[in-house]
Motif scaffolding. Sequence first.
Motif, mmCIF file in Angstrom:
data_model
loop_
_atom_site.group_PDB
_atom_site.id
_atom_site.type_symbol
_atom_site.label_atom_id
_atom_site.label_comp_id
_atom_site.label_asym_id
_atom_site.label_seq_id
_atom_site.Cartn_x
_atom_site.Cartn_y
_atom_site.Cartn_z
ATOM 1 N N PHE A 1 -6.047 -0.883 2.355
ATOM 2 C CA PHE A 1 -5.227 -0.257 3.384
ATOM 3 C C PHE A 1 -5.580 -0.913 4.702
ATOM 4 C CE2 PHE A 1 -4.154 2.939 6.539
ATOM 5 C CZ PHE A 1 -2.979 3.486 6.056
ATOM 6 N N ASP A 2 -4.560 -1.209 5.517
ATOM 7 C CA ASP A 2 -4.786 -1.814 6.827
ATOM 8 C C ASP A 2 -4.153 -0.912 7.876
ATOM 9 O OD1 ASP A 2 -4.646 -3.269 9.214
ATOM 10 O OD2 ASP A 2 -4.309 -5.173 8.187
ATOM 11 N N ASN A 3 -4.976 -0.367 8.767
ATOM 12 C CA ASN A 3 -4.499 0.556 9.795
ATOM 13 C C ASN A 3 -3.529 -0.081 10.785
ATOM 14 O OD1 ASN A 3 -5.826 2.994 9.045
ATOM 15 N ND2 ASN A 3 -7.739 2.105 9.767
ATOM 16 N N ASP A 4 -3.483 -1.423 10.851
ATOM 17 C CA ASP A 4 -2.571 -2.115 11.755
ATOM 18 C C ASP A 4 -1.258 -2.509 11.086
ATOM 19 O OD1 ASP A 4 -4.370 -2.022 13.916
ATOM 20 O OD2 ASP A 4 -5.423 -3.789 13.154
ATOM 21 N N VAL B 1 0.737 2.064 6.972
ATOM 22 C CA VAL B 1 0.735 3.275 7.783
ATOM 23 C C VAL B 1 2.051 4.040 7.647
ATOM 24 C CG1 VAL B 1 0.484 4.159 10.143
ATOM 25 C CG2 VAL B 1 -0.899 2.226 9.390
ATOM 26 N N LYS B 2 3.152 3.310 7.422
ATOM 27 C CA LYS B 2 4.497 3.892 7.302
ATOM 28 C C LYS B 2 4.874 4.701 8.547
ATOM 29 C CE LYS B 2 4.261 4.147 2.256
ATOM 30 N NZ LYS B 2 4.712 2.822 2.001
ATOM 31 N N THR C 1 9.941 2.713 10.125
ATOM 32 C CA THR C 1 11.161 3.526 10.029
ATOM 33 C C THR C 1 12.217 3.132 11.057
ATOM 34 O OG1 THR C 1 10.199 5.303 11.378
ATOM 35 C CG2 THR C 1 9.957 5.468 8.963
ATOM 36 N N ASP C 2 11.827 2.413 12.089
ATOM 37 C CA ASP C 2 12.824 1.905 13.049
ATOM 38 C C ASP C 2 13.671 0.786 12.448
ATOM 39 O OD1 ASP C 2 12.203 3.642 15.089
ATOM 40 O OD2 ASP C 2 11.077 2.169 16.278
ATOM 41 N N ILE C 3 13.122 0.066 11.461
ATOM 42 C CA ILE C 3 13.854 -1.082 10.923
ATOM 43 C C ILE C 3 14.235 -0.959 9.452
ATOM 44 C CG2 ILE C 3 12.954 -2.706 12.636
ATOM 45 C CD1 ILE C 3 11.001 -3.726 10.461
ATOM 46 N N MET C 4 13.656 0.019 8.743
ATOM 47 C CA MET C 4 13.924 0.158 7.308
ATOM 48 C C MET C 4 13.989 1.618 6.892
ATOM 49 S SD MET C 4 11.528 -2.698 5.533
ATOM 50 C CE MET C 4 10.682 -3.695 6.746
ATOM 51 N N ILE C 5 14.664 1.840 5.760
ATOM 52 C CA ILE C 5 14.754 3.169 5.156
ATOM 53 C C ILE C 5 14.205 3.054 3.738
ATOM 54 C CG2 ILE C 5 16.301 5.029 4.431
ATOM 55 C CD1 ILE C 5 18.362 3.832 6.481
ATOM 56 N N GLU D 1 7.351 0.392 -9.728
ATOM 57 C CA GLU D 1 6.076 0.437 -10.451
ATOM 58 C C GLU D 1 4.879 0.059 -9.592
ATOM 59 O OE1 GLU D 1 5.619 -0.660 -14.680
ATOM 60 O OE2 GLU D 1 7.703 -1.345 -14.480
ATOM 61 N N SER D 2 4.998 -1.008 -8.814
ATOM 62 C CA SER D 2 3.856 -1.478 -8.019
ATOM 63 C C SER D 2 4.215 -1.662 -6.547
ATOM 64 C CB SER D 2 3.342 -2.803 -8.575
ATOM 65 O OG SER D 2 4.308 -3.826 -8.368
ATOM 66 N N SER D 3 5.410 -1.246 -6.178
ATOM 67 C CA SER D 3 5.898 -1.527 -4.829
ATOM 68 C C SER D 3 6.848 -0.427 -4.369
ATOM 69 C CB SER D 3 6.608 -2.885 -4.825
ATOM 70 O OG SER D 3 7.691 -2.858 -5.727
ATOM 71 N N THR D 4 7.349 -0.605 -3.159
ATOM 72 C CA THR D 4 8.329 0.312 -2.592
ATOM 73 C C THR D 4 9.533 -0.508 -2.165
ATOM 74 O OG1 THR D 4 6.545 1.751 -1.825
ATOM 75 C CG2 THR D 4 8.715 2.083 -0.827
#
Length: 141
Positions: free
Chosen positions: A3-6, A11-12, A17-21, A27-30
């Motif tokens: 996990f990278d806080n930057d 962080v999502k 959310t300004d550029i993607m929905i 299975e391994s991704s979003t």
Amino acid sequence: MSFDNDCFYCVKDKRLTDIMIEICKLESSTLYLFKEQTYRGRCVVAYNDHKSEIFQLNDEERSLFMKDVARAAGAINKAFSPDKMNYGAYADTMTHLHFHLVPKYKNGPNWGGTFEMSPKDKVLLKDEEYNQLIHKIKENL
């Protein structure tokens, strides 16, 4: 799990959310729909763990990720019937493994060339139009 806080994929937050929905988890991704829709159906498949390079994945992880990429590309193809699907894995400044899936159309922008990451004349839609695109993709997954 890394996990990278930057990283906005980790962080999502509003940067994401300004550029993607978010469309759905795979299975391994979003799978995400790009809000900028110059290329109708443009999406991103982002690996769920914070990895920067595809070679950092072991064989099983890489196989699952590429399976997700192929599944998403197939759904976009069925939903929108593009003439060609372009794949982009650009990450000079965004060091989280992700693939851009960009449907290209013969009479559309940049046919025969590289798609524009950030077109000057942005095509933004209304919420209902985004929902329709998402529905078409989901029903073809």
